[in-house]
Scaffold this motif. Structure first.
Motif, short mmCIF file in Angstrom:
data_model
loop_
_atom_site.label_atom_id
_atom_site.label_comp_id
_atom_site.label_asym_id
_atom_site.label_seq_id
_atom_site.Cartn_x
_atom_site.Cartn_y
_atom_site.Cartn_z
N THR A 702 0.82 -1.21 0.00
CA THR A 702 0.00 0.00 0.00
C THR A 702 0.85 1.26 0.00
O THR A 702 0.32 2.36 0.16
CB THR A 702 -0.94 0.03 1.22
OG1 THR A 702 -0.16 0.18 2.41
CG2 THR A 702 -1.76 -1.23 1.30
N LYS A 703 2.15 1.11 -0.19
CA LYS A 703 3.05 2.26 -0.20
C LYS A 703 3.57 2.51 -1.60
O LYS A 703 3.31 1.76 -2.54
CB LYS A 703 4.21 2.04 0.78
CG LYS A 703 3.77 1.86 2.23
CD LYS A 703 3.05 3.10 2.75
CE LYS A 703 2.63 2.95 4.19
NZ LYS A 703 1.96 4.17 4.72
N LYS A 704 4.35 3.58 -1.76
CA LYS A 704 4.82 3.97 -3.08
C LYS A 704 5.80 2.96 -3.67
O LYS A 704 5.94 2.84 -4.88
CB LYS A 704 5.49 5.35 -3.01
CG LYS A 704 4.52 6.49 -2.70
CD LYS A 704 5.26 7.82 -2.69
CE LYS A 704 4.29 8.96 -2.41
NZ LYS A 704 4.99 10.27 -2.37
N THR A 705 6.50 2.26 -2.81
CA THR A 705 7.53 1.35 -3.30
C THR A 705 7.61 0.12 -2.42
O THR A 705 7.14 0.13 -1.28
CB THR A 705 8.90 2.05 -3.35
OG1 THR A 705 9.90 1.15 -3.84
CG2 THR A 705 9.32 2.52 -1.97
N LYS A 706 8.21 -0.92 -2.96
CA LYS A 706 8.50 -2.12 -2.18
C LYS A 706 10.00 -2.27 -1.95
O LYS A 706 10.44 -3.31 -1.46
CB LYS A 706 7.96 -3.35 -2.91
CG LYS A 706 6.44 -3.39 -3.02
CD LYS A 706 5.96 -4.68 -3.67
CE LYS A 706 4.45 -4.73 -3.74
NZ LYS A 706 3.96 -6.00 -4.35
N VAL A 707 10.77 -1.26 -2.32
CA VAL A 707 12.22 -1.30 -2.18
C VAL A 707 12.70 0.03 -1.60
O VAL A 707 12.22 1.09 -1.98
CB VAL A 707 12.91 -1.52 -3.55
CG1 VAL A 707 14.43 -1.62 -3.36
CG2 VAL A 707 12.38 -2.76 -4.24
N HIS A 708 13.61 -0.05 -0.65
CA HIS A 708 14.25 1.16 -0.13
C HIS A 708 15.71 0.83 0.17
O HIS A 708 16.02 -0.26 0.64
CB HIS A 708 13.56 1.66 1.14
CG HIS A 708 14.05 3.01 1.58
ND1 HIS A 708 13.53 4.18 1.09
CD2 HIS A 708 15.05 3.36 2.43
CE1 HIS A 708 14.16 5.21 1.63
NE2 HIS A 708 15.09 4.74 2.44
N VAL A 709 16.58 1.78 -0.10
CA VAL A 709 18.01 1.58 0.13
C VAL A 709 18.48 2.52 1.23
O VAL A 709 18.23 3.73 1.18
CB VAL A 709 18.83 1.83 -1.15
CG1 VAL A 709 20.32 1.63 -0.88
CG2 VAL A 709 18.36 0.91 -2.27
#
Length: 962
Positions: A702-709
């Motif tokens: 439900t968020k903008k992305t499924k990946v964060h660095v």
């Protein structure tokens, strides 16, 4: 807007007066306009300084020199320069706009095209002339057809000098109806494709509806246009929701490169049905803060830079960068290397760059203390409308080159220039050839192709240049195209496949050619096949490219395929057609790309380039509320890059906290769940920020992305630093640790010193009567004890843990208080038969162990491996020699020995509370599998023990011996 309305009313009245035969003054009277209110200065402006002082602020790569080619002090007409182009005579043209960001009420547009010349060859302009001075915010321009194409929102305009006096005196509106919602997002980036079309684009917020002889062309929120001057056809392609992209060029093989996206060649599929757009290019490199690129192919630049490209960046920092251009199996990616110019003065705003005829690099500097437009009032008086600089970059010790003759050269001379390695020479040459007599060019080109040296290592490239010239003059050479489609050079095959978009009508076997390209061993060729099908648009073309789905597809290739099948020409052939399952295949590709790390920006790329970088990948186990990587070690101060992905159906974050603060931060996050205003937050407790070192936002479905660095330097103090998901209730289970040591040789010792120690060998007699509590603090401590004793390795309570064994909350329905505790201390005291493991020895000698799922008169169904409960082993009863039930639970004794008496009391309170009694934020509905059976130990003869060991479930998260 009020003043514009008044001005409109004044002109309406003038029209009515003229219609009624009244006398009107020559000049419209706008004296009724009120004075505009003073604008607000929302933020501070950057420093303004002279060009000489600005140069001192540059940090310059020691391999290069930088000098001012032209500035506003000597050439005031170049105020507010936007873009540059070199003409065939070797003169630098600059479009300038003091009108930007919009025309003020009561003022006239007076933007210009200015010609700069260096007549004495000293590297500085000494002559300036104005070609046109009545333009309206000319964001871009390009030479062609004897004149200049200019962007003047909402128009695509063509201007020309018909008298030979060096001034534009002819103006024609080619098309109108392009978006005007935001002036610096309007029509821009004019460039000729290698095969002679003019491409340009607009950006976010814009809505265009352009009437053409071929029907309306519509687009919104960013996309590309292709204009064919011969047919006057306007085509829209590559639309997707993006920010403000500037900068466009082509590499050696004609692959489109831009800023947003960088590898724009993958974005050429025709648009979906308006107003739909192609999906966002998640995970693919794209920038909104760059303006212009040039590939390094002049010998005037260092050998180690050849084949890379130079980029102008205007935000968030102001610099000229060098990047490598790296080919992958699925496209091209950029790699930041270093800066050529970095300015500490933020008023330096590089908005374009171009190689000059002799191999020096020129940078257009829209020098302005106001950076951006939305951040400031449109009428902010600090906007600089008098400054403008053109900088010149040369390599130290490298001589400049003598350029080939273009203006006035013969056709044969121009064709020979196509063999030059420098892209800009070939670009200017093809532009010139399109100005010449078509029949003469065609005749000379036919002969030139025949005389090409078959042993020339650049043969295929020369042939491809010929193909591009043929199309640019509206001619063809089909045999040559077919040769290139099957040649040994994959770049040539890809470029030739791209031409099927335009020559397909004259190729009777185009479907066969397209299908062969769709099955090519090279991904870029397959990409071009998929895109070409959208232009061909036939059902035959659709069937020809279906095979691209049978080959590996990732990154740019996967995106191009998705866009191709989603185009308005291809989608009707498969949508709602049960024969094809393309929607599912495209969704799978999308999900794969959603979990890919996006390409880093320049500063992140610098961080990643450190030789001692520790790169760690951490994901979330679907439906298990666990991190895939629960421990890693680094040295003090070491740079760390964590790629955090979340394929789970629930949002998660990753928060790194100080040693010993896990519970404090976790409980504070739990408290946030009680306040509805935090429902969609990242659950980072503000009052515990002093305990939090680094954190990601919530990522997931439900968020903008499924990946964060996350990028950071490890703490300088050794210790064990927890990382955790702080979504309420998750922190108890979903955590791990970073071991920070001065030397990695110390890690084992640090872990050994911290391991849970035996408190006591607890017996049921040590407990008189447990005090059972139900307050939230007790339940939270009980959950911690549940984890500390490793109960979560095999059991679930309130959705927390892994259900290899029975749900202990269900056990607590039968047992309370000390009886429940007795069951835990002595797990073999009473084993429920439906959870009892049995060992079956067949008449054949084969031994099978497992939990009985179902039993009938003729057979028994066993689950042999609780990690794969869907795998059932069927044993016929007439094949069974003996069945041995277990009398000893596989749940080991002594699990509570690492807990204090108080912790044991809290644990039993937690287990006894059950799901209904727990606060909502402590509940969790994740389940690791559908297993509903408890494993138990087997009391079997020693001859069978070795066989049995192989059948016992081995969970990678179980403690040794459990």
């Amino acid at each position: 807007m009020k003043n514009f309305d008044l001005m409109t009313a004044n002109r309406d009245q003038r029209i009515w007066d003229l219609a009624q035969g009244k006398q009107v003054p020559d000049k419209i009277d706008d004296s009724n306009l009120p004075k505009l209110p003073p604008p607000k200065e929302a933020r501070g402006a950057n420093r303004w300084m002279s060009a000489a002082d600005e140069l001192k602020e540059f940090t310059i790569d020691p391999r290069f020199d930088v000098n001012l080619f032209a500035g506003e002090e000597e050439f005031p007409d170049i105020a507010a320069p936007i873009q540059m182009r070199w003409d065939s005579k070797g003169r630098l043209w600059v479009s300038c706009s003091t009108t930007y960001p919009h025309v003020y009420p009561g003022k006239e547009q007076n933007d210009k095209l200015v010609i700069l010349e260096d007549t004495d060859g000293d590297g500085k302009a000494d002559k300036s002339t104005v070609f046109a001075d009545d333009l309206h915010i000319p964001l871009s321009f390009e030479f062609g057809d004897g004149g200049v194409y200019v962007s003047e929102m909402p128009h695509l305009t063509f201007i020309k000098d018909t008298t030979g006096d060096g001034k534009a005196d002819y103006r024609k509106r080619i098309y109108t109806g392009f978006g005007t919602e935001d002036s610096h997002h309007a029509l821009h980036d004019f460039a000729w494709t290698p095969d002679g079309d003019l491409i340009f684009r607009e950006a976010i917020f814009h809505h265009s509806q352009v009437e053409s002889p071929y029907g309306p062309v519509r687009q919104q929120n960013s996309g590309w246009f292709r204009f064919d001057p011969e047919s006057q056809r306007l085509t829209s392609f590559g639309t997707y929701h993006s920010t403000n992209p500037w900068g466009v060029t082509f590499d050696d093989w004609g692959q489109h490169m831009a800023s947003h996206p960088v590898y724009a060649a993958a974005f050429h599929s025709l648009d979906p049905v308006y107003p739909n757009q192609h999906p966002k290019p998640n995970g693919l490199t794209a920038y909104s803060g760059t303006c212009g690129q040039e590939f390094v192919d002049f010998s005037t630049f260092p050998a180690e830079m050849q084949g890379g490209f130079i980029k102008a960046r205007y935000k968030p920092t102001n610099r000229i960068e060098y990047h490598r251009w790296n080919e992958t199996a699925f496209g091209f990616n950029e790699e930041y290397v270093s800066d050529i110019i970095f300015s500490s003065n933020l008023s330096f705003i590089p908005v374009d760059l171009r190689y000059g005829p002799r191999g020096a690099m020129y940078v257009c500097d829209w020098y302005n203390p106001i950076k951006g437009h939305a951040q400031y009032s449109l009428r902010d008086e600090r906007r600089d409308r008098h400054s403008g600089r053109i900088w010149r970059i040369t390599a130290k010790g490298a001589p400049l080159v003598d350029p080939p003759k273009i203006d006035g050269a013969s056709i044969s001379e121009l064709l020979e220039t196509l063999k030059r390695p420098e892209y800009r020479y070939r670009y200017w040459t093809k532009r010139e050839l399109r100005e010449r007599n078509t029949e003469e060019v065609k005749e000379a080109l036919d002969q030139w192709v025949k005389t090409l040296d078959a042993n020339d290592p650049r043969l295929r490239h020369h042939q491809m240049e010929a193909i591009w010239v043929y199309r640019g003059i509206n001619a063809q050479n089909l045999p040559l195209l077919k040769e290139l489609l099957s040649c040994e050079e994959h770049h040539a095959r890809a470029a030739a496949t791209e031409q099927l978009r335009y020559w397909h009508a004259d190729l009777p076997n185009v479907a066969k050619l397209l299908n062969r390209a769709a099955n090519d061993e090279n991904g870029i060729v397959r990409m071009q096949a998929a895109i070409a099908a959208t232009y061909i648009g036939s059902e035959e073309a659709f069937h020809a490219i279906l095979d691209v789905l049978n080959h590996p597809r990732e990154g740019h290739l996967a995106y191009a395929i998705t866009c191709a099948f989603g185009s308005h020409t291809m989608k009707p052939y498969w949508e709602n057609n049960p024969i094809y399952d393309i929607a599912k295949l495209l969704q799978q590709s999308k999900q794969i790309n959603e979990l890919k790390e996006s390409s880093p920006n320049a500063s992140d790329a610098q961080f990643d380039a450190q030789t001692n970088l520790k790169k760690v990948t951490i994901s979330c186990m679907p439906e298990r509320m666990l991190f895939t990587n629960r421990q890693f070690a680094v040295t003090t101060g070491q740079p760390v890059k964590i790629v955090f992905t979340n394929p789970d159906a629930t949002n998660h974050n990753l928060v790194i906290v100080k040693p010993g603060s896990l519970a404090e931060v976790g409980i504070a996050a739990n408290e946030m769940a009680k306040n509805p205003k935090f429902a969609n937050s990242d659950f980072i407790p503000a009052d515990k920020k002093h305990l939090i070192l680094h954190n990601t936002p919530m990522i997931g479905p439900t968020k903008k992305t499924k990946v964060h660095v996350l990028r950071f330097n490890a703490p300088t103090e050794p210790g064990i630093y927890p990382f955790v998901c702080t979504f309420p209730g998750h922190w108890i289970v979903m955590n791990g640790e970073i071991v920070v040591a001065n030397d990695l040789a110390d890690v084992d010792r640090m872990l050994a010193n911290r391991k849970s120690t035996i408190v006591k060998q607890w017996k049921i007699g040590d407990f008189d009567k447990l005090e059972i509590k139900s307050d939230e603090a007790t339940l939270v401590r009980g959950m911690q004890a549940f984890m500390k004793a490793r109960c979560n390795q095999c059991h679930v309570v309130a959705g927390h843990g892994v259900n290899l064994g029975a749900d202990l909350a269900k056990v607590s329905e039968r047992f309370k208080g000390n009886k429940l505790l007795h069951q835990i201390i002595d797990p073999s005291l009473e084993i429920d038969k439906k959870y009892q493991t049995i060992l079956i020895q067949k008449t054949s000698g084969e031994v099978i162990s497992g939990v009985i799922k179902e039993e009938s008169k003729k057979q028994i169904q066993l689950i042999s491996n609780l990690l794969t409960p869907e795998v059932i082993t069927v044993v016929l009863k007439n094949e069974i020699e003996q069945m041995v039930p277990s009398k000893v639970s596989l749940m080991p004794e002594g699990l509570l020995n690492v807990l204090t008496k108080e912790e044991i009391s809290d644990l039993v309170s937690y287990l006894q509370a059950g799901d209904d009694a727990l606060p909502d934020h402590l509940k969790h509905n994740h389940q690791s599998s559908n297993v509903n059976y408890q494993t138990g130990g087997l009391n079997v003869p020693s001859s069978l023990s070795a066989i049995l060991q192989k059948s016992i479930v081995d969970d990678e998260f179980c403690v040794e011996g459990k």
